[in-house]
Design a protein around this motif. Structure first.
Motif, PDB file in Angstrom:
ATOM      1  N   PHE A 127       0.828  -1.216   0.000  1.00 22.03           N
ATOM      2  CA  PHE A 127       0.000   0.000   0.000  1.00 22.03           C
ATOM      3  C   PHE A 127       0.855   1.256   0.000  1.00 22.03           C
ATOM      4  CE2 PHE A 127      -2.461   3.348   2.125  1.00 22.03           C
ATOM      5  CZ  PHE A 127      -3.547   3.407   1.267  1.00 22.03           C
ATOM      6  N   PHE A 128       1.977   1.222   0.721  1.00 20.14           N
ATOM      7  CA  PHE A 128       2.846   2.403   0.771  1.00 20.14           C
ATOM      8  C   PHE A 128       3.533   2.637  -0.576  1.00 20.14           C
ATOM      9  CE2 PHE A 128       2.570   1.227   5.291  1.00 20.14           C
ATOM     10  CZ  PHE A 128       2.096   2.430   5.787  1.00 20.14           C
ATOM     11  N   LEU A 129       3.860   1.549  -1.266  1.00 19.94           N
ATOM     12  CA  LEU A 129       4.424   1.691  -2.616  1.00 19.94           C
ATOM     13  C   LEU A 129       3.396   2.316  -3.560  1.00 19.94           C
ATOM     14  CD1 LEU A 129       6.399  -1.628  -3.228  1.00 19.94           C
ATOM     15  CD2 LEU A 129       7.335   0.668  -3.029  1.00 19.94           C
ATOM     16  N   ILE A 130       2.160   1.818  -3.464  1.00 17.15           N
ATOM     17  CA  ILE A 130       1.076   2.377  -4.280  1.00 17.15           C
ATOM     18  C   ILE A 130       0.879   3.856  -3.946  1.00 17.15           C
ATOM     19  CG2 ILE A 130      -1.404   2.278  -4.730  1.00 17.15           C
ATOM     20  CD1 ILE A 130      -1.271  -0.744  -4.261  1.00 17.15           C
ATOM     21  N   LEU A 131       0.952   4.163  -2.664  1.00 16.34           N
ATOM     22  CA  LEU A 131       0.770   5.530  -2.190  1.00 16.34           C
ATOM     23  C   LEU A 131       1.837   6.449  -2.775  1.00 16.34           C
ATOM     24  CD1 LEU A 131      -1.346   6.604  -0.141  1.00 16.34           C
ATOM     25  CD2 LEU A 131       0.448   6.560   1.580  1.00 16.34           C
ATOM     26  N   ILE A 132       3.091   6.012  -2.727  1.00 16.42           N
ATOM     27  CA  ILE A 132       4.216   6.828  -3.220  1.00 16.42           C
ATOM     28  C   ILE A 132       4.119   7.024  -4.732  1.00 16.42           C
ATOM     29  CG2 ILE A 132       6.724   6.879  -3.526  1.00 16.42           C
ATOM     30  CD1 ILE A 132       6.862   5.322  -0.818  1.00 16.42           C
ATOM     31  N   LEU A 133       3.880   5.934  -5.463  1.00 17.98           N
ATOM     32  CA  LEU A 133       3.793   6.018  -6.923  1.00 17.98           C
ATOM     33  C   LEU A 133       2.639   6.912  -7.358  1.00 17.98           C
ATOM     34  CD1 LEU A 133       4.527   2.418  -8.253  1.00 17.98           C
ATOM     35  CD2 LEU A 133       5.805   4.495  -8.752  1.00 17.98           C
ATOM     36  N   ASN A 134       1.510   6.738  -6.710  1.00 17.00           N
ATOM     37  CA  ASN A 134       0.329   7.519  -7.082  1.00 17.00           C
ATOM     38  C   ASN A 134       0.518   8.999  -6.773  1.00 17.00           C
ATOM     39  OD1 ASN A 134      -2.459   7.215  -8.154  1.00 17.00           O
ATOM     40  ND2 ASN A 134      -2.995   8.175  -6.207  1.00 17.00           N
ATOM     41  N   ALA A 135       1.323   9.293  -5.741  1.00 17.38           N
ATOM     42  CA  ALA A 135       1.581  10.686  -5.384  1.00 17.38           C
ATOM     43  C   ALA A 135       2.444  11.382  -6.436  1.00 17.38           C
ATOM     44  CB  ALA A 135       2.257  10.747  -4.021  1.00 17.38           C
ATOM     45  N   TYR A 136       3.327  10.633  -7.099  1.00 14.32           N
ATOM     46  CA  TYR A 136       4.232  11.212  -8.087  1.00 14.32           C
ATOM     47  C   TYR A 136       3.664  11.204  -9.494  1.00 14.32           C
ATOM     48  CZ  TYR A 136       8.080  11.714  -4.803  1.00 14.32           C
ATOM     49  OH  TYR A 136       8.874  12.119  -3.772  1.00 14.32           O
ATOM     50  N   LEU A 137       2.723  10.316  -9.771  1.00 16.32           N
ATOM     51  CA  LEU A 137       2.122  10.245 -11.092  1.00 16.32           C
ATOM     52  C   LEU A 137       0.923  11.184 -11.182  1.00 16.32           C
ATOM     53  CD1 LEU A 137       2.225   6.398 -11.717  1.00 16.32           C
ATOM     54  CD2 LEU A 137       3.741   8.126 -12.694  1.00 16.32           C
ATOM     55  N   LYS A 138       0.512  11.460 -12.410  1.00 17.93           N
ATOM     56  CA  LYS A 138      -0.636  12.328 -12.629  1.00 17.93           C
ATOM     57  C   LYS A 138      -1.900  11.659 -12.116  1.00 17.93           C
ATOM     58  CE  LYS A 138      -3.159  14.732 -16.297  1.00 17.93           C
ATOM     59  NZ  LYS A 138      -3.288  14.931 -17.758  1.00 17.93           N
ATOM     60  N   PRO A 139      -2.668  12.334 -11.256  1.00 17.61           N
ATOM     61  CA  PRO A 139      -3.886  11.722 -10.718  1.00 17.61           C
ATOM     62  C   PRO A 139      -4.868  11.363 -11.828  1.00 17.61           C
ATOM     63  CG  PRO A 139      -3.330  13.745  -9.538  1.00 17.61           C
ATOM     64  CD  PRO A 139      -2.444  13.695 -10.748  1.00 17.61           C
ATOM     65  N   GLY A 140      -5.492  10.216 -11.704  1.00 14.94           N
ATOM     66  CA  GLY A 140      -6.464   9.783 -12.694  1.00 14.94           C
ATOM     67  C   GLY A 140      -6.824   8.329 -12.509  1.00 14.94           C
ATOM     68  N   ILE A 141      -7.991   7.963 -13.026  1.00 11.37           N
ATOM     69  CA  ILE A 141      -8.465   6.586 -12.880  1.00 11.37           C
ATOM     70  C   ILE A 141      -7.517   5.608 -13.556  1.00 11.37           C
ATOM     71  CG2 ILE A 141     -10.359   4.995 -13.397  1.00 11.37           C
ATOM     72  CD1 ILE A 141     -12.251   7.371 -13.322  1.00 11.37           C
ATOM     73  N   GLN A 142      -6.978   5.983 -14.736  1.00 11.39           N
ATOM     74  CA  GLN A 142      -6.108   5.068 -15.475  1.00 11.39           C
ATOM     75  C   GLN A 142      -4.883   4.694 -14.647  1.00 11.39           C
ATOM     76  OE1 GLN A 142      -7.157   8.019 -16.531  1.00 11.39           O
ATOM     77  NE2 GLN A 142      -8.157   7.850 -18.539  1.00 11.39           N
ATOM     78  N   ASN A 143      -4.250   5.692 -14.039  1.00  9.39           N
ATOM     79  CA  ASN A 143      -3.054   5.424 -13.237  1.00  9.39           C
ATOM     80  C   ASN A 143      -3.376   4.572 -12.012  1.00  9.39           C
ATOM     81  OD1 ASN A 143      -1.222   6.718 -14.895  1.00  9.39           O
ATOM     82  ND2 ASN A 143      -1.479   8.695 -13.882  1.00  9.39           N
ATOM     83  N   ILE A 144      -4.528   4.843 -11.392  1.00  8.41           N
ATOM     84  CA  ILE A 144      -4.928   4.056 -10.222  1.00  8.41           C
ATOM     85  C   ILE A 144      -5.114   2.591 -10.606  1.00  8.41           C
ATOM     86  CG2 ILE A 144      -6.766   3.680  -8.515  1.00  8.41           C
ATOM     87  CD1 ILE A 144      -7.250   6.680  -8.521  1.00  8.41           C
ATOM     88  N   ILE A 145      -5.786   2.355 -11.739  1.00  7.31           N
ATOM     89  CA  ILE A 145      -6.022   0.978 -12.200  1.00  7.31           C
ATOM     90  C   ILE A 145      -4.703   0.261 -12.454  1.00  7.31           C
ATOM     91  CG2 ILE A 145      -6.916  -0.398 -14.126  1.00  7.31           C
ATOM     92  CD1 ILE A 145      -9.146   1.737 -14.394  1.00  7.31           C
ATOM     93  N   ILE A 146      -3.801   0.926 -13.176  1.00  8.72           N
ATOM     94  CA  ILE A 146      -2.517   0.304 -13.514  1.00  8.72           C
ATOM     95  C   ILE A 146      -1.684   0.025 -12.271  1.00  8.72           C
ATOM     96  CG2 ILE A 146      -0.317   0.682 -14.710  1.00  8.72           C
ATOM     97  CD1 ILE A 146      -1.921   2.316 -16.793  1.00  8.72           C
ATOM     98  N   ILE A 147      -1.621   1.005 -11.377  1.00 11.90           N
ATOM     99  CA  ILE A 147      -0.797   0.852 -10.171  1.00 11.90           C
ATOM    100  C   ILE A 147      -1.320  -0.282  -9.288  1.00 11.90           C
ATOM    101  CG2 ILE A 147      -0.126   1.961  -8.003  1.00 11.90           C
ATOM    102  CD1 ILE A 147      -0.052   4.631  -9.567  1.00 11.90           C
ATOM    103  N   ILE A 148      -2.634  -0.297  -9.041  1.00 13.68           N
ATOM    104  CA  ILE A 148      -3.198  -1.357  -8.203  1.00 13.68           C
ATOM    105  C   ILE A 148      -3.010  -2.717  -8.863  1.00 13.68           C
ATOM    106  CG2 ILE A 148      -5.323  -2.283  -7.187  1.00 13.68           C
ATOM    107  CD1 ILE A 148      -6.305   0.578  -6.853  1.00 13.68           C
ATOM    108  N   GLY A 149      -3.236  -2.782 -10.184  1.00 12.16           N
ATOM    109  CA  GLY A 149      -3.072  -4.041 -10.904  1.00 12.16           C
ATOM    110  C   GLY A 149      -1.651  -4.567 -10.851  1.00 12.16           C
ATOM    111  N   LEU A 150      -0.666  -3.671 -10.966  1.00 14.00           N
ATOM    112  CA  LEU A 150       0.740  -4.088 -10.987  1.00 14.00           C
ATOM    113  C   LEU A 150       1.273  -4.486  -9.614  1.00 14.00           C
ATOM    114  CD1 LEU A 150       2.314  -1.483 -13.470  1.00 14.00           C
ATOM    115  CD2 LEU A 150       1.752  -3.876 -13.899  1.00 14.00           C
ATOM    116  N   PHE A 151       0.555  -4.124  -8.567  1.00 16.51           N
ATOM    117  CA  PHE A 151       1.041  -4.445  -7.227  1.00 16.51           C
ATOM    118  C   PHE A 151       0.142  -5.427  -6.470  1.00 16.51           C
ATOM    119  CE2 PHE A 151       3.470  -0.589  -7.971  1.00 16.51           C
ATOM    120  CZ  PHE A 151       4.694  -0.904  -7.411  1.00 16.51           C
ATOM    121  N   SER A 152      -0.746  -6.112  -7.188  1.00 16.31           N
ATOM    122  CA  SER A 152      -1.637  -7.051  -6.496  1.00 16.31           C
ATOM    123  C   SER A 152      -1.701  -8.420  -7.172  1.00 16.31           C
ATOM    124  CB  SER A 152      -3.043  -6.446  -6.396  1.00 16.31           C
ATOM    125  OG  SER A 152      -3.542  -6.110  -7.673  1.00 16.31           O
ATOM    126  N   TRP A 153      -0.692  -8.754  -7.980  1.00 17.52           N
ATOM    127  CA  TRP A 153      -0.695 -10.033  -8.698  1.00 17.52           C
ATOM    128  C   TRP A 153       0.062 -11.132  -7.963  1.00 17.52           C
ATOM    129  CZ3 TRP A 153       4.129 -11.883  -9.789  1.00 17.52           C
ATOM    130  CH2 TRP A 153       5.179 -10.972  -9.825  1.00 17.52           C
TER     131      TRP A 153
END
Length: 281
Positions: A127-153
């Motif tokens: 969750f902290f990795l997702i938090l850090i990445l999402n804070a640096y990337l442009k906010p948006g649904i697409q980024n949230i989907i990709i980030i969560i997908g890449l860290f939950s497999w």
């Protein structure tokens, strides 16, 4: 899914009343999110003269601090939360299934290397990795989907690997190896179809986790931004009015609870229906 599994699933749904209720709740939430555009009110229309109105016949969920209809915003917010849940689940399931089958099928050094990498990734607070990445990337649904997908497999990969180790020792897989079928054909033709029920169970639970993660990010202000809404962002903005308008936190909170709980119950129904050992206990 073969006929026996379909029969087992129908039987478990008949036996488990909570499973039927969960299926109905999920179906209603999906349908209302899809047809949210039929709502009488525009979710982003501001009416400051009607702000913080308690639930009534005109606004069944009341209005928020800007006078926007809270029911319409809940419908559109549900669409965002469910889209994030389903699409991030697809990403994590595809990656987890590919990595898990390769690791379990080839074994040896390939298996050891992949599993050690997964162990390292799972030891890091995701969750902290997702938090850090999402804070640096442009906010948006697409980024949230990709980030969560890449860290939950990773969890799916471990489950798939364990199933692959069992399936690859069965006669039809051994026969395919003897007649010279390529590993990718064996994996696609024999292994993945036979571990699909397990993947479905893991995917169902993954949707619930993805929705919770998105809600947490939005609650912290790192998810969906105004004027769009998700259930998590609605909870965030409800904090400042918890004393004057408690319904602002109540409705999105209940919707998150019902959605996550329903997916978890449905996942348990699938697990019992698809796993012979669980079904016989």
């Amino acid at each position: 899914m073969n006929n026996r599994l379909k029969v087992n699933l129908k039987y478990q749904l008949k036996q488990n009343k909570l499973g039927i209720i969960a299926l109905i709740i999920i179906s209603i939430l999906i349908l209302t999110s899809i047809f949210a555009f039929l709502s009488t009110y525009d979710p982003n229309k501001i009416d400051v003269m009607n702000s913080l109105s308690f639930p009534s016949k005109e606004h069944i969920f009341g209005t928020d601090e800007m006078g926007r209809d809270y029911f319409a915003r809940s419908l559109y917010g549900g669409r965002v939360s469910l889209i994030v849940g389903f699409l991030s689940m697809l990403i994590s399931t595809v990656i987890g299934t590919i990595v898990g089958t390769i690791s379990g099928y080839f074994g040896g050094r390939v298996d050891s290397l992949i599993m050690r990498c997964i162990d390292i990734l799972m030891s890091i607070p995701t969750f902290f990795l997702i938090l850090i990445l999402n804070a640096y990337l442009k906010p948006g649904i697409q980024n949230i989907i990709i980030i969560i997908g890449l860290f939950s497999w990773m969890g799916i990969a471990r489950i798939v690997r364990a199933e692959t180790l069992t399936v690859k020792e069965r006669e039809y897989v051994l026969y395919s190896k003897v007649i010279g079928e390529k590993p990718n054909i064996i994996i696609l033709k024999h292994i993945i179809p036979n571990i699909l029920p397990t993947v479905i169970v893991a995917s169902t639970l993954n949707i619930a986790n993805a929705i919770l993660t998105e809600s947490s990010l939005s609650f912290l202000g790192l998810g969906v931004r105004q004027p769009d809404s998700s259930w998590g962002s609605m909870l965030k903005y409800a904090q400042g009015y918890i004393g004057d308008a408690p319904y602002l936190a109540l409705f999105p909170g209940i919707l998150i609870l019902l959605t996550v709980l329903s997916f978890n119950i449905l996942g348990d129904v699938f697990r019992v229906a698809f796993e012979p050992k669980a079904n016989s206990d």
